[in-house]
Design a protein around this motif. Sequence first.
Motif, mmCIF file in Angstrom:
data_model
loop_
_atom_site.group_PDB
_atom_site.id
_atom_site.type_symbol
_atom_site.label_atom_id
_atom_site.label_comp_id
_atom_site.label_asym_id
_atom_site.label_seq_id
_atom_site.Cartn_x
_atom_site.Cartn_y
_atom_site.Cartn_z
ATOM 1 N N GLY A 196 -1.560 56.273 -28.744
ATOM 2 C CA GLY A 196 -1.366 55.307 -27.673
ATOM 3 C C GLY A 196 -2.566 54.864 -26.883
ATOM 4 O O GLY A 196 -2.594 53.751 -26.350
ATOM 5 N N CYS A 197 -3.592 55.718 -26.762
ATOM 6 C CA CYS A 197 -4.767 55.376 -25.945
ATOM 7 C C CYS A 197 -5.980 56.112 -26.505
ATOM 8 O O CYS A 197 -6.300 57.217 -26.068
ATOM 9 C CB CYS A 197 -4.514 55.755 -24.485
ATOM 10 N N VAL A 198 -6.649 55.487 -27.475
ATOM 11 C CA VAL A 198 -7.726 56.155 -28.202
ATOM 12 C C VAL A 198 -8.948 55.248 -28.287
ATOM 13 O O VAL A 198 -8.857 54.104 -28.746
ATOM 14 C CB VAL A 198 -7.275 56.544 -29.628
ATOM 15 N N LEU A 199 -10.074 55.767 -27.845
ATOM 16 C CA LEU A 199 -11.347 55.047 -27.890
ATOM 17 C C LEU A 199 -12.142 55.533 -29.104
ATOM 18 O O LEU A 199 -12.414 56.728 -29.238
ATOM 19 C CB LEU A 199 -12.147 55.290 -26.617
ATOM 20 N N PHE A 200 -12.509 54.584 -29.986
ATOM 21 C CA PHE A 200 -13.288 54.894 -31.192
ATOM 22 C C PHE A 200 -14.713 54.364 -31.065
ATOM 23 O O PHE A 200 -14.951 53.320 -30.436
ATOM 24 C CB PHE A 200 -12.678 54.222 -32.430
ATOM 25 N N ASP A 201 -15.636 55.065 -31.694
ATOM 26 C CA ASP A 201 -16.937 54.486 -32.008
ATOM 27 C C ASP A 201 -16.689 53.502 -33.147
ATOM 28 O O ASP A 201 -16.277 53.902 -34.235
ATOM 29 C CB ASP A 201 -17.900 55.598 -32.427
ATOM 30 N N ARG A 202 -16.910 52.224 -32.922
ATOM 31 C CA ARG A 202 -16.511 51.215 -33.908
ATOM 32 C C ARG A 202 -17.232 51.405 -35.238
ATOM 33 O O ARG A 202 -16.619 51.286 -36.312
ATOM 34 C CB ARG A 202 -16.775 49.802 -33.373
ATOM 35 N N ALA A 203 -18.517 51.712 -35.207
ATOM 36 C CA ALA A 203 -19.265 51.895 -36.452
ATOM 37 C C ALA A 203 -18.712 53.063 -37.261
ATOM 38 O O ALA A 203 -18.605 52.995 -38.489
ATOM 39 C CB ALA A 203 -20.745 52.112 -36.149
ATOM 40 N N LYS A 204 -18.335 54.140 -36.589
ATOM 41 C CA LYS A 204 -17.786 55.303 -37.280
ATOM 42 C C LYS A 204 -16.400 54.997 -37.834
ATOM 43 O O LYS A 204 -16.039 55.438 -38.938
ATOM 44 C CB LYS A 204 -17.760 56.505 -36.345
ATOM 45 N N LEU A 205 -15.616 54.242 -37.095
ATOM 46 C CA LEU A 205 -14.292 53.850 -37.583
ATOM 47 C C LEU A 205 -14.413 52.957 -38.810
ATOM 48 O O LEU A 205 -13.692 53.131 -39.803
ATOM 49 C CB LEU A 205 -13.526 53.131 -36.467
ATOM 50 N N LEU A 206 -15.347 52.023 -38.777
ATOM 51 C CA LEU A 206 -15.559 51.150 -39.931
ATOM 52 C C LEU A 206 -16.089 51.939 -41.130
ATOM 53 O O LEU A 206 -15.773 51.620 -42.285
ATOM 54 C CB LEU A 206 -16.534 50.032 -39.570
ATOM 55 N N ALA A 207 -16.878 52.966 -40.872
ATOM 56 C CA ALA A 207 -17.468 53.743 -41.962
ATOM 57 C C ALA A 207 -16.414 54.468 -42.796
ATOM 58 O O ALA A 207 -16.640 54.746 -43.983
ATOM 59 C CB ALA A 207 -18.479 54.747 -41.407
ATOM 60 N N VAL A 208 -15.268 54.781 -42.200
ATOM 61 C CA VAL A 208 -14.191 55.417 -42.968
ATOM 62 C C VAL A 208 -13.169 54.396 -43.452
ATOM 63 O O VAL A 208 -12.119 54.760 -43.978
ATOM 64 C CB VAL A 208 -13.495 56.531 -42.147
ATOM 65 N N GLY A 209 -13.467 53.116 -43.251
ATOM 66 C CA GLY A 209 -12.606 52.064 -43.778
ATOM 67 C C GLY A 209 -11.645 51.447 -42.796
ATOM 68 O O GLY A 209 -10.885 50.547 -43.165
ATOM 69 N N GLY A 210 -11.659 51.918 -41.549
ATOM 70 C CA GLY A 210 -10.730 51.367 -40.581
ATOM 71 C C GLY A 210 -9.290 51.528 -41.054
ATOM 72 O O GLY A 210 -8.892 52.565 -41.584
ATOM 73 N N PHE A 211 -8.509 50.452 -40.890
ATOM 74 C CA PHE A 211 -7.104 50.452 -41.310
ATOM 75 C C PHE A 211 -6.919 49.603 -42.566
ATOM 76 O O PHE A 211 -5.823 49.097 -42.820
ATOM 77 C CB PHE A 211 -6.227 49.901 -40.189
ATOM 78 N N ASN A 212 -7.986 49.471 -43.362
ATOM 79 C CA ASN A 212 -7.891 48.580 -44.519
ATOM 80 C C ASN A 212 -7.019 49.135 -45.643
ATOM 81 O O ASN A 212 -6.873 48.507 -46.684
ATOM 82 C CB ASN A 212 -9.284 48.217 -45.047
ATOM 83 N N PHE A 213 -6.420 50.298 -45.410
ATOM 84 C CA PHE A 213 -5.438 50.834 -46.352
ATOM 85 C C PHE A 213 -4.057 50.215 -46.144
ATOM 86 O O PHE A 213 -3.093 50.596 -46.807
ATOM 87 C CB PHE A 213 -5.334 52.357 -46.201
ATOM 88 N N TRP A 214 -3.952 49.252 -45.231
ATOM 89 C CA TRP A 214 -2.641 48.721 -44.867
ATOM 90 C C TRP A 214 -1.868 48.174 -46.063
ATOM 91 O O TRP A 214 -0.640 48.286 -46.128
ATOM 92 C CB TRP A 214 -2.789 47.626 -43.796
ATOM 93 N N HIS A 215 -2.599 47.589 -47.022
ATOM 94 C CA HIS A 215 -1.916 46.989 -48.169
ATOM 95 C C HIS A 215 -1.329 48.035 -49.110
ATOM 96 O O HIS A 215 -0.572 47.687 -50.028
ATOM 97 C CB HIS A 215 -2.882 46.083 -48.942
ATOM 98 N N GLU A 216 -1.670 49.309 -48.905
ATOM 99 C CA GLU A 216 -1.101 50.385 -49.705
ATOM 100 C C GLU A 216 0.172 50.950 -49.090
ATOM 101 O O GLU A 216 0.779 51.872 -49.650
ATOM 102 C CB GLU A 216 -2.130 51.505 -49.872
ATOM 103 N N LEU A 217 0.577 50.405 -47.940
ATOM 104 C CA LEU A 217 1.757 50.898 -47.242
ATOM 105 C C LEU A 217 2.852 49.839 -47.245
ATOM 106 O O LEU A 217 2.566 48.635 -47.235
ATOM 107 C CB LEU A 217 1.402 51.238 -45.783
ATOM 108 N N PRO A 218 4.111 50.247 -47.197
ATOM 109 C CA PRO A 218 5.194 49.279 -47.045
ATOM 110 C C PRO A 218 5.182 48.682 -45.638
ATOM 111 O O PRO A 218 4.547 49.213 -44.725
ATOM 112 C CB PRO A 218 6.453 50.105 -47.289
ATOM 113 N N LEU A 219 5.907 47.586 -45.465
ATOM 114 C CA LEU A 219 5.945 46.893 -44.180
ATOM 115 C C LEU A 219 6.379 47.823 -43.059
ATOM 116 O O LEU A 219 5.753 47.885 -42.004
ATOM 117 C CB LEU A 219 6.887 45.682 -44.269
ATOM 118 N N GLU A 220 7.471 48.545 -43.276
ATOM 119 C CA GLU A 220 7.973 49.472 -42.261
ATOM 120 C C GLU A 220 7.392 50.852 -42.534
ATOM 121 O O GLU A 220 7.896 51.611 -43.353
ATOM 122 C CB GLU A 220 9.502 49.511 -42.282
#
Length: 268
Positions: A196-220
């Motif tokens: 609910g309330c999380v601060l990320f280092d953006r470069a570190k988040l991008l380095a692990v791919g962010g949320f780009n795994f979304w297409h591997e998950l179903p809609l719900e």
Amino acid sequence: MPAIDLLIPTYNRPQALAVTLTSLCAQTCQDFRVTVSDQSDDLDLENVSSIQAVLRVLEAHGTAPQILKHLPRRGIAEQRQFLLEQAKAPYVLFLDDDVLLEPWVLALLLETIQREGCGFVGNPLMGLSYSDDVRPDEHQPFTPWQGRVQPEILTKGTPEWERWRLHNAANPLHLQEKFGFTPEQPCTYHVAWVAGCVLFDRAKLLAVGGFNFWHELPLESCGEDVLVQQRVMKHYGGCGVLPSGAYHQELPTTIGDRTVNAPNLLPV
């Protein structure tokens, strides 16, 4: 360039969003800008007067708010990835649309992540309707960090994984009252994840791919935040910090089917 891009995904919650945005107006740290990704079905937030009033105040404070209509819906992980792609600041705060913040929260999170140099810092959500529901058994996994935050790998079924219980109900409130943590004397601690309330280092988040795994998950699906934090923790470390000034509005979830959990489908 602000220090923080504050990213809020929302869906059919104009009243709750107005409360969340209002709590940003009084933050002692105003070095942020707000981006809202709106996936509401039959509602245009630009026509909600209470939200527009708050956005004008934020704009007057120099925080450059914007609301982006983002349809069609492709799941919460895709919505978070869309928000992440809008960000340019060194830090990104993912904030749910039903959270009320104390004025010192952003400053505490920013100071903590800059001091620790880790991948993320979270302020756990508290439901104050549970303020009289003390759960000492769920406090047992509480472990303050000794020294700077370091990378960790957590495995389901281990005692470390049970740290998720720390954030049930009003447990963070009871812990900070018990130990006397304050914004001036905070405590970083080991977590399984923070919602609910999380601060990320953006470069570190991008380095692990962010949320780009979304297409591997179903809609719900759910658990995308858990999976991302586990990946960030593995390489860069992550922590919670008390006291928490993040209060849950205790509304029903907008993700009705929570049977499909990202950490059960995809590897850390």
